[in-house]
Design an enzyme around this catalytic site. Structure first.
Site, PDB file in Angstrom:
ATOM      1  N   ASP A 209     -45.434  78.522  26.254  1.00 14.00           N
ATOM      2  CA  ASP A 209     -44.524  77.445  26.608  1.00 14.00           C
ATOM      3  C   ASP A 209     -43.883  76.899  25.324  1.00 14.00           C
ATOM      4  OD1 ASP A 209     -43.819  75.528  29.029  1.00 14.00           O
ATOM      5  OD2 ASP A 209     -44.078  74.273  27.230  1.00 14.00           O
ATOM      6  N   ILE A 210     -42.547  76.792  25.326  1.00 13.59           N
ATOM      7  CA  ILE A 210     -41.843  76.279  24.155  1.00 13.59           C
ATOM      8  C   ILE A 210     -42.115  74.777  24.032  1.00 13.59           C
ATOM      9  CG2 ILE A 210     -39.594  75.945  23.052  1.00 13.59           C
ATOM     10  CD1 ILE A 210     -38.612  78.415  24.485  1.00 13.59           C
ATOM     11  N   ASN A 217     -32.994  70.218  24.641  1.00 10.96           N
ATOM     12  CA  ASN A 217     -31.878  70.132  25.593  1.00 10.96           C
ATOM     13  C   ASN A 217     -31.191  68.773  25.536  1.00 10.96           C
ATOM     14  OD1 ASN A 217     -31.790  72.703  26.724  1.00 10.96           O
ATOM     15  ND2 ASN A 217     -33.382  72.238  28.231  1.00 10.96           N
ATOM     16  N   HIS A 222     -27.619  71.836  26.571  1.00  8.67           N
ATOM     17  CA  HIS A 222     -28.261  72.963  27.254  1.00  8.67           C
ATOM     18  C   HIS A 222     -27.853  74.307  26.673  1.00  8.67           C
ATOM     19  CE1 HIS A 222     -30.329  70.810  30.518  1.00  8.67           C
ATOM     20  NE2 HIS A 222     -29.289  69.972  30.498  1.00  8.67           N
ATOM     21  N   ASP A 226     -30.357  77.278  25.746  1.00  8.39           N
ATOM     22  CA  ASP A 226     -30.250  78.680  26.161  1.00  8.39           C
ATOM     23  C   ASP A 226     -30.371  79.616  24.963  1.00  8.39           C
ATOM     24  OD1 ASP A 226     -29.949  77.891  28.755  1.00  8.39           O
ATOM     25  OD2 ASP A 226     -27.767  78.153  28.808  1.00  8.39           O
ATOM     26  N   GLU A 252     -38.899  77.186  30.437  1.00 10.78           N
ATOM     27  CA  GLU A 252     -39.163  77.545  29.050  1.00 10.78           C
ATOM     28  C   GLU A 252     -40.513  78.238  28.891  1.00 10.78           C
ATOM     29  OE1 GLU A 252     -40.655  73.259  29.492  1.00 10.78           O
ATOM     30  OE2 GLU A 252     -39.092  74.554  30.305  1.00 10.78           O
TER      31      GLU A 252
END
Length: 343
Positions: A209-210, A217, A222, A226, A252
């Site tokens: 998980d980031i 974001n 956003h 991405d 994520e």
């Protein structure tokens, strides 16, 4: 009884002409053998050799048979048939024109003077040449049409195969990251878990998980988020082994399935991956490092998919809680141990 006058024979071979008859036959055998040898040993001028050999043999046979058999001119059609072998319309017209002109020279220079053949016979033979060329041209045209139709069918089939492959890929691949999607991940995992239970395949599951992705974001937009997802996915896909499987699990979060490794080997992989991601530069995100937290679980026979995911997710939660940017290996809880003992 029949005598020689009733037979359709113009003359017979005299003893003084036998050497010519034998010589012509030897020449035919020599040309056929030479052409065959050339075709087998050389890679050039195959069409020219076949056409030339066809002309020479047809006219040698014509001169051998013509004094004894009416209609021997039909042998002169043999070279034109060569164009059917190659389905070459240009070659057909060239051979047809040459045959018409060459036979005209033979007729006016030899047959009319020596054999006293009538002009009508010459005209009939020339008409046969022309009709034969027209018929051969029709055969070549139909063959080319059939070939074009077959090529179109082949291209259409290839196009359908490409479209099917692309559609199949789109159904399996996450459009943003290029990794496998959530659905494909579970399909692959189910198959591997069956192998674990039946064949003792070793398997580890890692969930990544980031860290602080929502802040990225909210702060940079956003589109920057991405970009971060793409870069992390590229790093992840480039570092795993050929027998391993990486997917975007959702948002994520990413998932990796390690096969045929020990738990320490899988831990070494994800630890190296974690450090590599942390060292990446992100100038569009203020130059701040992007890190990941990882939960890792080793599959044990009888554990099942649900408990394995629960352990991996708990390990990921623990990694987040302990300060992020770390790898935590899953441990069985007392409740899970009791459940496994009951099973």
């Amino acid at each position: 009884m029949l005598n020689a006058e009733h037979l359709n024979i113009k003359s017979k071979i005299g003893s003084d002409k036998e050497y010519l008859f034998i010589g012509c036959n030897l020449l035919i055998v020599a040309f056929i053998s030479g052409s065959e040898l050339w075709l087998r040993t050389r890679q050039q001028y195959h069409k020219q050799i076949v056409v030339g050999c066809g002309y020479i043999i047809s006219y040698l046979m014509y001169f051998l048979i013509e004094p004894f058999v009416d209609g021997a001119q039909m042998l002169l059609m043999m070279p034109i048939i060569v164009s059917l072998v190659y389905f070459d319309r240009k070659l057909l017209y060239s051979l047809g024109f040459f045959s018409v002109v060459f036979y005209a020279g033979i007729y006016f220079g030899l047959e009319r003077v020596v054999l006293h053949k009538p002009l009508l016979e010459f005209l009939l033979v020339e008409c046969v040449f022309i009709v034969f060329v027209i018929m051969t041209q029709a055969v070549i045209s139909r063959a080319q049409e059939a070939q074009e139709h077959l090529e179109q069918l082949t291209k259409s089939e290839q196009g359908l195969m490409v479209e099917r492959a692309i559609s199949d890929k789109l159904l399996k691949i996450d459009a943003l990251t290029g990794l496998y999607n959530h659905k494909t991940f579970h399909e692959y995992l189910d198959l591997l878990l069956e192998q674990c239970e039946s064949n003792g395949l070793r398997l580890q599951l890692a969930l990544l998980d980031i860290d602080n992705f929502k802040r990225v974001n909210d702060t940079y937009g956003h589109w920057v988020g991405d970009l971060v997802l793409k870069e992390v996915a590229t790093k992840l896909g480039g570092m795993i082994g050929l027998n391993d499987f990486a997917a975007r699990y959702g948002g994520e979060e990413f998932a990796i399935i390690f096969t045929d490794k020990t738990l320490p080997e899988a831990y070494s992989y994800v630890e190296e991956l974690r450090m590599s991601i942390a060292s990446m530069g992100h100038p569009y995100a203020g130059g701040k490092p992007i890190t990941v937290s990882v939960g890792l679980c080793n599959y044990e026979p009888g554990l099942g998919k649900e408990l394995m995911f629960r352990r991996t997710d708990d390990a990921l939660y623990k990694a987040k809680k302990e300060g992020k940017n770390t790898v935590v290996t899953a441990q069985a809880s007392q409740g899970e141990a009791c459940l496994l003992n009951i099973v």
